[in-house]
Motif scaffolding. Structure first.
Motif, short mmCIF file in Angstrom:
data_model
loop_
_atom_site.label_atom_id
_atom_site.label_comp_id
_atom_site.label_asym_id
_atom_site.label_seq_id
_atom_site.Cartn_x
_atom_site.Cartn_y
_atom_site.Cartn_z
N UNK A 1 19.22 9.62 0.89
CA UNK A 1 19.91 8.60 1.68
C UNK A 1 20.55 7.56 0.77
N UNK A 2 21.43 6.76 1.34
CA UNK A 2 22.09 5.73 0.55
C UNK A 2 21.07 4.76 -0.03
N UNK A 3 20.04 4.50 0.81
CA UNK A 3 18.97 3.59 0.35
C UNK A 3 18.24 4.16 -0.87
N UNK A 4 17.96 5.48 -0.78
CA UNK A 4 17.24 6.12 -1.90
C UNK A 4 18.10 6.10 -3.16
N UNK A 5 19.40 6.36 -2.97
CA UNK A 5 20.31 6.34 -4.13
C UNK A 5 20.36 4.95 -4.76
N UNK A 6 20.39 3.97 -3.87
CA UNK A 6 20.45 2.60 -4.36
C UNK A 6 19.18 2.24 -5.14
N UNK A 7 18.03 2.70 -4.59
CA UNK A 7 16.75 2.42 -5.26
C UNK A 7 16.69 3.10 -6.62
N UNK A 8 17.21 4.35 -6.66
CA UNK A 8 17.19 5.09 -7.92
C UNK A 8 18.08 4.41 -8.95
N UNK A 9 19.23 3.94 -8.49
CA UNK A 9 20.15 3.24 -9.42
C UNK A 9 19.52 1.96 -9.94
N UNK A 10 18.86 1.27 -9.00
CA UNK A 10 18.22 0.00 -9.37
C UNK A 10 17.15 0.25 -10.44
N UNK A 11 16.38 1.32 -10.22
CA UNK A 11 15.31 1.63 -11.17
C UNK A 11 15.90 1.99 -12.54
N UNK A 12 16.96 2.80 -12.52
CA UNK A 12 17.58 3.20 -13.77
C UNK A 12 18.04 1.96 -14.55
N UNK A 13 18.64 1.04 -13.81
CA UNK A 13 19.13 -0.19 -14.47
C UNK A 13 17.96 -0.98 -15.06
N UNK A 14 16.86 -1.03 -14.29
CA UNK A 14 15.67 -1.75 -14.77
C UNK A 14 15.12 -1.11 -16.04
N UNK A 15 15.03 0.23 -16.01
CA UNK A 15 14.49 0.95 -17.17
C UNK A 15 15.38 0.70 -18.39
N UNK A 16 16.70 0.81 -18.18
CA UNK A 16 17.63 0.60 -19.30
C UNK A 16 17.45 -0.80 -19.90
N UNK A 17 17.33 -1.76 -19.00
CA UNK A 17 17.14 -3.15 -19.43
C UNK A 17 15.83 -3.28 -20.22
N UNK A 18 14.77 -2.64 -19.68
CA UNK A 18 13.45 -2.69 -20.32
C UNK A 18 13.51 -2.06 -21.71
N UNK B 1 9.56 -0.70 -14.75
CA UNK B 1 9.32 0.60 -14.13
C UNK B 1 9.37 1.75 -15.13
N UNK B 2 8.85 1.49 -16.33
CA UNK B 2 8.72 2.55 -17.34
C UNK B 2 7.25 2.65 -17.75
N UNK B 3 6.38 3.12 -16.82
CA UNK B 3 4.94 3.13 -17.12
C UNK B 3 4.56 4.03 -18.29
N UNK B 4 5.38 5.05 -18.56
CA UNK B 4 5.09 5.93 -19.69
C UNK B 4 5.15 5.17 -21.00
N UNK B 5 6.10 4.27 -21.12
CA UNK B 5 6.22 3.46 -22.33
C UNK B 5 5.06 2.46 -22.40
N UNK B 6 4.67 1.94 -21.24
CA UNK B 6 3.54 1.00 -21.20
C UNK B 6 2.27 1.69 -21.73
N UNK B 7 2.04 2.93 -21.31
CA UNK B 7 0.86 3.66 -21.78
C UNK B 7 0.89 3.84 -23.29
N UNK B 8 2.06 4.19 -23.82
CA UNK B 8 2.20 4.37 -25.26
C UNK B 8 1.82 3.09 -26.00
N UNK B 9 2.32 1.97 -25.49
CA UNK B 9 2.03 0.68 -26.15
C UNK B 9 0.54 0.36 -26.09
N UNK B 10 -0.09 0.66 -24.95
CA UNK B 10 -1.53 0.38 -24.83
C UNK B 10 -2.32 1.25 -25.80
#
Lengths: 476, 297
Positions: free
Chosen positions: A162-179, A217-226
């Motif tokens: 759905x458009x909402x799901x696409x928007x959420x996915x885009x938002x997450x991608x942007x967050x991850x890139x920023x992180x 929203x990059x928990x895999x990286x968080x685990x590596x750091x821990x």
């Protein structure tokens, strides 16, 4: 049979046998066939949240403490006389234990005690028709699981997001890139200021950055750091180890920046390493299925910050495919599933997609828990250490971040020299093994003669899972 | 790699601007990335070197053949005895039932199973009697295994003549000791600590006396008024000691006397406490019975 992924294990018990290391059985009758679940004392300990629970359960695992006990192919139940009377129920396919006691531990001592009682005094937990309260509980659990599965399937099978799901996915991608950009800067600062001072700093340094990655929203990286937080001062060569970990993290960041240029399978692995995890229901739709006679070679448990992870290593007798079943539990819980370690079983596994799939889950498994299904034949492993290292190099070439490998060596010798353990092949090459008291037992049983060894290789040392000595597979 | 580690420890901010070389083929991968900042370049060099080393691991070489154990001439004990032995060897300190089992195994000319050798070899120097009983049951494999750990070197230099036979140690003054405990029991003087030092196994006479006195001491139905601390007596506390010490000819009477209590009106906590102890006593006696049955045919 319940078709939920991972829940349709069917353990069939054929006849009693006495083997000191073989799992004890909890017997059940189903349609003329005897059915049961394998549970060795070691695995029962693994179910328990801590050692105190096991010793408390041992005291209660006597028939005098129990009443209204019974078992059916699906469940086990009983009332335990503690300070008051507690009601315990167990779904045997998943070892889900529920008790009316107020203990915060999961499973509690009463649940463990009922399992022990059924193992030690089967006649104390007789075959009975399920009482109504057990029927209702099982029906409720099945319906909850079905509803969850339907919701997840709908998500997967939906033709277009759905458009909402696409928007959420885009938002997450942007967050991850920023992180990731923020992490890149943090890494640069770390190296500019030097790793020498890190030994004096508290692990907040790592925890704060890990928290940033969780927010991104990059928990895999968080685990590596821990994980990295445990390296400083832990060994003499910690700066080297830390630098290697930081370097591999930088490579991961670099790979993500150019992800479009990579092979789709590797793209998938990188996304999973960053934290785009896939649930089993999703994997069952897209993952590769492999049917084989799987050898359950052993398990490793590792303490992590929020609990424990467990890796179960499997090797396909026909396909020679390697699979790793991964589970997580919090400190107070048991692992959700138990596996027939030391046995061979016909099973269908589904692999998580990736460059060289290794993580899998059991979709369906039929196992006869009889002596004939204990691992007895030669392990289908590599003939030499050189052959193992070549196959490992091939894996690393395709998935450079992979750091744990199943190493199965035929006709190799476990020995102790220069104050450490080694595994040596017929050509005289040897790999170091981590120290463990259990290896003395293996050495004593093998008498220094060649055996087939299964171990986990972390790039530096082997952690032996078990060895086929004579006609027996001895677990570590 | 040493070059990279040194720079990383000091920090690129302080280190001289030397190239990041590792002398590995991965150095070539970094050439196209020379425009990156120094910190990132260093980490990429370290990361690729780490992965390269993982993929190109060089194993150690041990060309000399390794020592192996010779086959045994005597059989091992049964899996059932093996299981009992495992539990007994894990007891700290090792107990009397272990000694008894080892003695019976020697009589039956059986060896300790290979799996239990590390546990057996771990028995500490302070338990010389146990070592004396273990040594003859180690077999060729036990002797072979003992060469690998300094703590097990006692086997290599062991001299059976150095330690008097355990039976001799036990018999010295046994009757005198038992007479003293008997006197103290009958005159209600302190005996709990004395009984712990009695040589084992106890004599039949003393065991029978102990069991009779114990039976008389157990709470009875008529004693409804017993307070909930009736178990705080030497009889309660020495019961487990007795289970390991009474001789086989007293097993039947011991099991008969030490039945679980079902006394109306007795405080449930008191009854449970007594019964736990009685159950442990019975379990030990039954285990000893089973070990004897198995090893004495």
């Amino acid at each position: 049979m319940d078709r939920r992924p991972g829940y349709n294990f069917r353990f069939i018990y054929e006849f009693p046998e006495y083997i000191y290391r073989a799992p004890t059985k909890i017997l059940q009758l189903l349609g003329g066939q005897t059915v049961g679940i394998s549970l060795s004392p070691d695995r029962l300990n693994a179910l328990a949240p801590d050692a105190n629970s096991v010793s408390a359960a041992k005291k209660l695992a006597k028939s005098k403490h129990w009443q209204n006990t019974g078992q059916s192919p699906e469940a086990m139940w009983g009332d335990c006389q503690g300070s008051v009377l507690y009601q315990i129920r167990i779904e045997v396919s998943t070892y889900t234990i529920q008790c009316t006691c107020p203990s915060h531990k999961q499973p509690c001592k009463h649940g463990l005690a009922l399992l022990m009682l059924a193992m030690n005094e089967p006649e104390a937990v007789p075959e009975l028709e399920q009482p109504e309260w057990i029927d209702k509980w099982l029906a409720k659990r099945a319906s909850n699981a079905k509803r969850k599965e339907t919701i997840q399937n709908k998500r997967i099978e939906g033709e277009e997001p759905s458009a909402e799901q696409l928007k959420a996915a885009e938002k997450r991608l942007a967050l991850v890139k920023q992180g990731i950009e923020q992490l890149d800067l943090w890494l640069s600062d770390l190296v500019r200021n030097g790793l020498g001072s890190i030994g004096q700093k508290s692990d907040r340094l790592w925890q704060d950055e890990a928290a940033q990655m969780v927010d991104a929203q990059a928990p895999g990286l968080a685990s590596r750091l821990r994980r990295m937080a445990t390296i400083p001062n832990a060994s003499a060569n910690w700066p080297e180890r830390l630098l290697a970990e930081l370097g591999e993290l930088q490579l991961l960041i670099q790979a993500f920046r150019h992800i479009e240029q990579l092979d789709p399978a590797l793209q998938e692995e990188i996304r999973q390493m960053l934290g785009w995890s896939r649930k089993e229901t999703e994997v069952s739709q897209i993952g590769e299925r492999v049917r084989d006679r799987w050898l359950f070679l052993g398990q490793q448990q590792e303490q992590i910050e929020q609990g424990y992870t467990q890796r179960t290593w499997l090797l396909g007798r026909t396909t020679k495919r390697i699979a790793m079943l991964s589970q997580f539990r919090t400190a107070q819980q048991a692992f959700p599933r138990a596996f027939p370690i030391g046995y061979e079983a016909n099973a269908t596994l589904v692999y998580w997609p990736g460059a060289l799939p290794q993580r899998a889950f059991v979709e369906e498994m039929d196992i006869i828990l009889s002596e004939k299904n204990l691992i007895k034949a030669a392990l289908p492993g590599e003939p030499t250490i050189q052959a193992f290292l070549s196959s490992m190099a091939n894996i690393v070439a395709q998935q450079p971040w992979r750091s744990r490998f199943l190493c199965v060596l035929r006709e190799s010798t476990l020995f102790y020299q220069h104050s450490r353990w080694w595994i040596r092949d017929q050509q005289g090459q040897a790999l170091p093994a981590l120290s463990s008291d259990a290896y003395w037992t293996l050495l004593a049983i093998s008498g220094g003669h060649p055996v087939d060894v299964a171990a986990e290789w972390d790039g530096e040392t082997l952690l032996v899972l078990g060895a086929k000595i004579g006609q027996s597979y001895v677990l570590c | 790699m040493d070059n990279l580690i040194n720079i990383a420890i000091i920090g690129t901010g302080q280190a001289a601007a030397t190239p990041f070389t590792t002398d590995l083929p991965t150095d070539a991968l970094l050439e196209p990335l020379s425009a990156e900042n120094r910190e990132r370049l260093l980490l990429l060099a370290a990361g690729s070197a780490s992965i390269y080393r993982r993929a190109a691991y060089i194993p150690a070489l041990f060309p000399e053949p390794l020592p192996t154990a010779e086959p045994e001439d005597q059989p091992y004990c049964s899996p059932r005895i093996e299981q009992y032995l495992e539990n007994l060897l894990k007891e700290t300190p090792p107990g009397e039932v272990l000694l008894e089992t080892l003695q019976l195994m020697r009589q039956a000319q059986l060896l300790l199973p290979a799996r239990l050798l590390p546990l057996a070899l771990d028995i500490k120097k302070s338990h010389a009697i146990h070592r004396a009983h273990i040594y003859p049951l180690l077999g060729k494999r036990g002797l072979w295994l003992s060469q690998f750990q300094a703590e097990w070197a006692w086997v290599q230099h062991y001299n059976e003549q150095e330690i008097p036979p355990p039976s001799l140690l036990k018999k010295i003054g046994q009757q005198e000791c038992e007479n003293l405990v008997t006197y103290n029991i009958e005159h209600e003087e302190s005996w709990q600590n004395l009984i712990g030092n009695l040589p084992k196994p106890w004599s039949t006479t003393f065991s029978n006396l102990f069991l009779q006195k114990f039976g008389a001491h157990l709470p009875k139905e008529k004693e409804n008024e017993t307070h909930i601390y009736s178990y705080q007596t030497p009889w309660y506390h020495t019961l487990i000691e007795a289970a390991t010490a009474i001789p086989p000819e007293c097993f039947s009477i011991a099991l008969e006397i030490c039945q679980p209590l079902t006394i109306k009106g007795m405080h449930i906590y008191e009854q449970r406490t007594w019964n736990n102890q009685l159950e442990q006593f019975r379990d030990i006696i039954k285990m000893r019975q089973q070990i004897r049955e198995e090893l004495q045919g």
